[in-house]
Every structure is written in C-alpha cells, then in structure tokens.
Motif scaffolding. Structure first.
Motif, PDB file in Angstrom:
ATOM      1  N   GLU A 185       0.838  -1.196   0.000  1.00  0.00           N
ATOM      2  CA  GLU A 185       0.000   0.000   0.000  1.00  0.00           C
ATOM      3  C   GLU A 185       0.875   1.249   0.000  1.00  0.00           C
ATOM      4  O   GLU A 185       1.917   1.298   0.654  1.00  0.00           O
ATOM      5  CB  GLU A 185      -0.915   0.023   1.228  1.00  0.00           C
ATOM      6  CG  GLU A 185      -1.927  -1.125   1.261  1.00  0.00           C
ATOM      7  CD  GLU A 185      -2.842  -1.039   2.467  1.00  0.00           C
ATOM      8  OE1 GLU A 185      -2.634  -0.098   3.288  1.00  0.00           O
ATOM      9  OE2 GLU A 185      -3.736  -1.879   2.602  1.00  0.00           O
ATOM     10  N   GLU A 186       0.416   2.286  -0.760  1.00  0.00           N
ATOM     11  CA  GLU A 186       1.146   3.560  -0.770  1.00  0.00           C
ATOM     12  C   GLU A 186       0.933   4.276   0.559  1.00  0.00           C
ATOM     13  O   GLU A 186      -0.199   4.446   1.006  1.00  0.00           O
ATOM     14  CB  GLU A 186       0.662   4.455  -1.909  1.00  0.00           C
ATOM     15  CG  GLU A 186       0.791   3.840  -3.294  1.00  0.00           C
ATOM     16  CD  GLU A 186      -0.475   3.125  -3.721  1.00  0.00           C
ATOM     17  OE1 GLU A 186      -1.328   2.834  -2.843  1.00  0.00           O
ATOM     18  OE2 GLU A 186      -0.629   2.850  -4.918  1.00  0.00           O
ATOM     19  N   VAL A 187       2.030   4.695   1.178  1.00  0.00           N
ATOM     20  CA  VAL A 187       1.932   5.391   2.468  1.00  0.00           C
ATOM     21  C   VAL A 187       2.124   6.892   2.267  1.00  0.00           C
ATOM     22  O   VAL A 187       1.280   7.704   2.664  1.00  0.00           O
ATOM     23  CB  VAL A 187       2.966   4.835   3.470  1.00  0.00           C
ATOM     24  CG1 VAL A 187       2.838   5.545   4.814  1.00  0.00           C
ATOM     25  CG2 VAL A 187       2.796   3.332   3.644  1.00  0.00           C
ATOM     26  N   VAL A 188       3.234   7.304   1.654  1.00  0.00           N
ATOM     27  CA  VAL A 188       3.480   8.718   1.361  1.00  0.00           C
ATOM     28  C   VAL A 188       4.046   8.821  -0.057  1.00  0.00           C
ATOM     29  O   VAL A 188       4.563   7.844  -0.608  1.00  0.00           O
ATOM     30  CB  VAL A 188       4.457   9.371   2.368  1.00  0.00           C
ATOM     31  CG1 VAL A 188       3.849   9.455   3.760  1.00  0.00           C
ATOM     32  CG2 VAL A 188       5.778   8.616   2.403  1.00  0.00           C
ATOM     33  N   ILE A 189       3.984  10.015  -0.599  1.00  0.00           N
ATOM     34  CA  ILE A 189       4.456  10.265  -1.960  1.00  0.00           C
ATOM     35  C   ILE A 189       5.605  11.257  -1.936  1.00  0.00           C
ATOM     36  O   ILE A 189       5.664  12.149  -1.066  1.00  0.00           O
ATOM     37  CB  ILE A 189       3.302  10.809  -2.838  1.00  0.00           C
ATOM     38  CG1 ILE A 189       3.747  10.899  -4.306  1.00  0.00           C
ATOM     39  CG2 ILE A 189       2.820  12.156  -2.325  1.00  0.00           C
ATOM     40  CD1 ILE A 189       2.616  11.283  -5.251  1.00  0.00           C
ATOM     41  N   LEU A 190       6.531  11.089  -2.860  1.00  0.00           N
ATOM     42  CA  LEU A 190       7.564  12.097  -3.125  1.00  0.00           C
ATOM     43  C   LEU A 190       7.371  12.520  -4.573  1.00  0.00           C
ATOM     44  O   LEU A 190       7.476  11.698  -5.488  1.00  0.00           O
ATOM     45  CB  LEU A 190       8.959  11.511  -2.910  1.00  0.00           C
ATOM     46  CG  LEU A 190      10.136  12.514  -2.988  1.00  0.00           C
ATOM     47  CD1 LEU A 190      11.307  12.021  -2.127  1.00  0.00           C
ATOM     48  CD2 LEU A 190      10.612  12.730  -4.408  1.00  0.00           C
ATOM     49  N   TYR A 191       7.096  13.819  -4.761  1.00  0.00           N
ATOM     50  CA  TYR A 191       6.730  14.284  -6.105  1.00  0.00           C
ATOM     51  C   TYR A 191       7.427  15.614  -6.422  1.00  0.00           C
ATOM     52  O   TYR A 191       7.582  16.479  -5.555  1.00  0.00           O
ATOM     53  CB  TYR A 191       5.221  14.483  -6.202  1.00  0.00           C
ATOM     54  CG  TYR A 191       4.760  14.977  -7.538  1.00  0.00           C
ATOM     55  CD1 TYR A 191       4.696  14.132  -8.633  1.00  0.00           C
ATOM     56  CD2 TYR A 191       4.411  16.330  -7.712  1.00  0.00           C
ATOM     57  CE1 TYR A 191       4.280  14.586  -9.873  1.00  0.00           C
ATOM     58  CE2 TYR A 191       4.000  16.798  -8.943  1.00  0.00           C
ATOM     59  CZ  TYR A 191       3.936  15.909 -10.014  1.00  0.00           C
ATOM     60  OH  TYR A 191       3.535  16.381 -11.253  1.00  0.00           O
ATOM     61  N   ALA A 192       7.855  15.728  -7.698  1.00  0.00           N
ATOM     62  CA  ALA A 192       8.417  16.982  -8.215  1.00  0.00           C
ATOM     63  C   ALA A 192       7.956  17.147  -9.659  1.00  0.00           C
ATOM     64  O   ALA A 192       8.041  16.207 -10.465  1.00  0.00           O
ATOM     65  CB  ALA A 192       9.937  16.963  -8.139  1.00  0.00           C
ATOM     66  N   GLN A 193       7.435  18.350  -9.975  1.00  0.00           N
ATOM     67  CA  GLN A 193       6.964  18.618 -11.331  1.00  0.00           C
ATOM     68  C   GLN A 193       8.139  18.774 -12.309  1.00  0.00           C
ATOM     69  O   GLN A 193       9.289  18.910 -11.901  1.00  0.00           O
ATOM     70  CB  GLN A 193       6.114  19.892 -11.341  1.00  0.00           C
ATOM     71  CG  GLN A 193       4.814  19.770 -10.577  1.00  0.00           C
ATOM     72  CD  GLN A 193       4.011  21.053 -10.629  1.00  0.00           C
ATOM     73  OE1 GLN A 193       4.540  22.138 -10.927  1.00  0.00           O
ATOM     74  NE2 GLN A 193       2.711  20.964 -10.350  1.00  0.00           N
ATOM     75  N   VAL A 194       7.775  18.746 -13.562  1.00  0.00           N
ATOM     76  CA  VAL A 194       8.785  18.946 -14.606  1.00  0.00           C
ATOM     77  C   VAL A 194       9.380  20.334 -14.472  1.00  0.00           C
ATOM     78  O   VAL A 194       8.665  21.323 -14.283  1.00  0.00           O
ATOM     79  CB  VAL A 194       8.164  18.762 -16.006  1.00  0.00           C
ATOM     80  CG1 VAL A 194       9.213  19.016 -17.088  1.00  0.00           C
ATOM     81  CG2 VAL A 194       7.547  17.386 -16.151  1.00  0.00           C
ATOM     82  N   SER A 195      10.736  20.382 -14.562  1.00  0.00           N
ATOM     83  CA  SER A 195      11.420  21.660 -14.406  1.00  0.00           C
ATOM     84  C   SER A 195      12.676  21.669 -15.253  1.00  0.00           C
ATOM     85  O   SER A 195      13.209  20.614 -15.619  1.00  0.00           O
ATOM     86  CB  SER A 195      11.779  21.897 -12.936  1.00  0.00           C
ATOM     87  OG  SER A 195      12.559  23.053 -12.776  1.00  0.00           O
ATOM     88  N   ASP A 196      13.104  22.909 -15.540  1.00  0.00           N
ATOM     89  CA  ASP A 196      14.358  23.031 -16.286  1.00  0.00           C
ATOM     90  C   ASP A 196      15.575  22.757 -15.411  1.00  0.00           C
ATOM     91  O   ASP A 196      16.676  22.551 -15.934  1.00  0.00           O
ATOM     92  CB  ASP A 196      14.477  24.445 -16.880  1.00  0.00           C
ATOM     93  CG  ASP A 196      13.421  24.731 -17.930  1.00  0.00           C
ATOM     94  OD1 ASP A 196      12.939  23.741 -18.540  1.00  0.00           O
ATOM     95  OD2 ASP A 196      13.064  25.904 -18.119  1.00  0.00           O
ATOM     96  N   ARG A 197      15.378  22.795 -14.113  1.00  0.00           N
ATOM     97  CA  ARG A 197      16.500  22.567 -13.196  1.00  0.00           C
ATOM     98  C   ARG A 197      16.250  21.298 -12.383  1.00  0.00           C
ATOM     99  O   ARG A 197      15.131  21.027 -11.956  1.00  0.00           O
ATOM    100  CB  ARG A 197      16.656  23.745 -12.240  1.00  0.00           C
ATOM    101  CG  ARG A 197      17.075  25.049 -12.921  1.00  0.00           C
ATOM    102  CD  ARG A 197      17.377  26.120 -11.883  1.00  0.00           C
ATOM    103  NE  ARG A 197      16.255  26.296 -10.951  1.00  0.00           N
ATOM    104  CZ  ARG A 197      16.341  26.994  -9.823  1.00  0.00           C
ATOM    105  NH1 ARG A 197      17.486  27.569  -9.487  1.00  0.00           N
ATOM    106  NH2 ARG A 197      15.280  27.141  -9.048  1.00  0.00           N
ATOM    107  N   SER A 198      17.286  20.571 -12.170  1.00  0.00           N
ATOM    108  CA  SER A 198      17.208  19.375 -11.308  1.00  0.00           C
ATOM    109  C   SER A 198      17.505  19.798  -9.868  1.00  0.00           C
ATOM    110  O   SER A 198      18.404  20.608  -9.618  1.00  0.00           O
ATOM    111  CB  SER A 198      18.202  18.325 -11.770  1.00  0.00           C
ATOM    112  OG  SER A 198      19.527  18.826 -11.705  1.00  0.00           O
ATOM    113  N   ILE A 199      16.739  19.229  -8.934  1.00  0.00           N
ATOM    114  CA  ILE A 199      16.891  19.585  -7.522  1.00  0.00           C
ATOM    115  C   ILE A 199      16.813  18.315  -6.664  1.00  0.00           C
ATOM    116  O   ILE A 199      16.345  17.265  -7.111  1.00  0.00           O
ATOM    117  CB  ILE A 199      15.811  20.591  -7.068  1.00  0.00           C
ATOM    118  CG1 ILE A 199      14.413  19.982  -7.305  1.00  0.00           C
ATOM    119  CG2 ILE A 199      15.965  21.914  -7.786  1.00  0.00           C
ATOM    120  CD1 ILE A 199      13.290  20.841  -6.774  1.00  0.00           C
TER     121      ILE A 199
END
Length: 235
Positions: free
Chosen positions: A170-184
């Motif tokens: 089961e999914e507990v938490v999410i890690l999400y980042a939108q598309v961007s020109d810079r990697s972070i």
C-alpha cells in the motif's frame, strides 16, 4: 588354827584370781571425763581406674537445635583484588535484539513510464543484522515498534519525479516533483508503526509523463534510510 589358816589361804587365792581377771566392759560417752580414747579406723579406698570400662561406640547425631538470634552486621571488609575478565558470551537471538537500522544508496538512474518499478539499491552504508534485503530492495521488520524512514532523490531535467514509500503493498506517502528546467534534491520522511514481517520499500510510479530519478556512477544521489525509534516491547 589350821582351819583359820586354810580359810585365809582360800581367801587369798580367790582374791588373787579376781585381780587377774579383766574388769567387766562398760559404756562411756565421749563427753564423760576419763572416757578411753579409741584409734580411728581408716576407710578402705577403691581404685576407680580398675572399674573403668572400654570406650563405647559413637551415638547417633541429635536433632538440630533452633537458630539463635541474628547478630549485628559486622564492619565492611577490605576491597578484594579485581577479578579476571570473563569470556565472551554466546550471541543472542537476532529477532530479540532491540536494534534495527539501515541506510542504502543507488548510483544508477531509473526511468519508468509504462509500469511500476521497485527501486533497487546497489550501495550499502549500514545494514544492521541484514534486515534490509539488497536483492528485493525491501526492509523486513524483525523487531516490532516505531520506525523512522527517510527518502532522498535527485530530479531529472524536463522529467517528472513521482515515487511512493510502500508498506505491505500500500502507498503510504508520496515524493513528487513537477517537470522543471532545473534538477533539484527532493526528500520525504515519516514514522511508521511496524509489526513482525511487515515490509517497507520505495516504488517508482507509472504515469502519463516520463518519470525518472537521476544519479551517476561517481556520486550517490538516491538514498533510503530507516531505524527503530521505540520497540513495541518497551512500555
């Protein structure tokens, strides 16, 4: 004259016999004057050693008597010499150890847009008692309790980053980042209460956009860590 002489001789004869006979015995008291003195007769003595028999056999032990009163505590004695170091004890059961911790990393990037992927890690920093399986990419709980988990990833330019921390499917938490020109760098952390044989791992999500996390063989950009905060056996 002859008769007179005879009587006189006869009288002398009888009188001389009476003088020769001892006087008749009579009783005296010790306090009477003139009482005769008698010599004390010694009492016979008996030799006791002649009457002593041989030593007899030892008798049975008697019943133990009652305990006496407890005496006062004596003064403390001097400190004795330090003993030698004991030998090492046998190792304990791994399942009963109240410790659990791991920290792993990944040096290869990962892409996914058609199906879900379990993130497999190739670098082992800490893996106490081997509770984290490097082949399956999953942490297995052998010590029930409260655990802290932390996930860190590096995004990819012009790509979406979408992952889940999973518990028993089961999914507990999410890690999400939108598309961007810079990697972070992106991170996610949480506390979980785990039971025996619970499983925790990281899954790369399947989405409409290209989903990826960045890393390279020179540095480690992806890490996943966890450790036991409080075992369930403690109050």
């Amino acid at each position: 004259m002859s008769l007179g002489v005879r009587d006189e001789e006869k009288h002398e004869k009888y009188s001389s016999r009476q003088e020769e006979e001892p006087p008749a015995s009579r009783c005296f008291r010790c306090c009477d004057p003139g009482a005769p003195m008698y010599q004390a007769i010694p009492v016979p003595q008996i030799n006791i050693t002649i009457l002593k028999g041989e030593k007899g056999d030892r008798g049975d032990r008697g019943v133990q008597g009652k305990y006496g009163k407890t005496g006062s505590v004596g003064a403390r004695g001097h400190t004795g010499p330090k003993g030698q170091k004991g030998s090492m004890g046998a190792p304990g059961d791994r399942c009963k150890n109240h410790y659990a911790a791991f920290s792993v990393g990944r040096k290869k990037p990962l892409h996914s847009n058609d199906y879900y992927q379990t993130v497999i890690f190739d670098t082992e920093f800490v893996n106490l008692y081997g509770h984290f399986n490097m082949f399956t990419g999953k942490f297995y709980c052998y010590v029930p309790g409260i655990y802290f988990f932390s996930l860190n990833v590096h995004t990819w330019n012009q790509k979406e980053t979408y992952l889940h921390v999973m518990k028993n499917g089961e999914e507990v938490v999410i890690l999400y980042a939108q598309v961007s020109d810079r990697s972070i760098m992106q991170s996610q952390s949480l506390l979980l209460e785990l039971r025996d044989q619970d499983e925790v791992w990281v899954r790369l999500f399947k989405g409409e956009r290209e989903n990826a996390i960045f890393s390279d063989e020179f540095d480690t950009y992806i890490t996943f860590s966890g450790y036991l905060v409080k075992p369930a056996t403690e109050p």
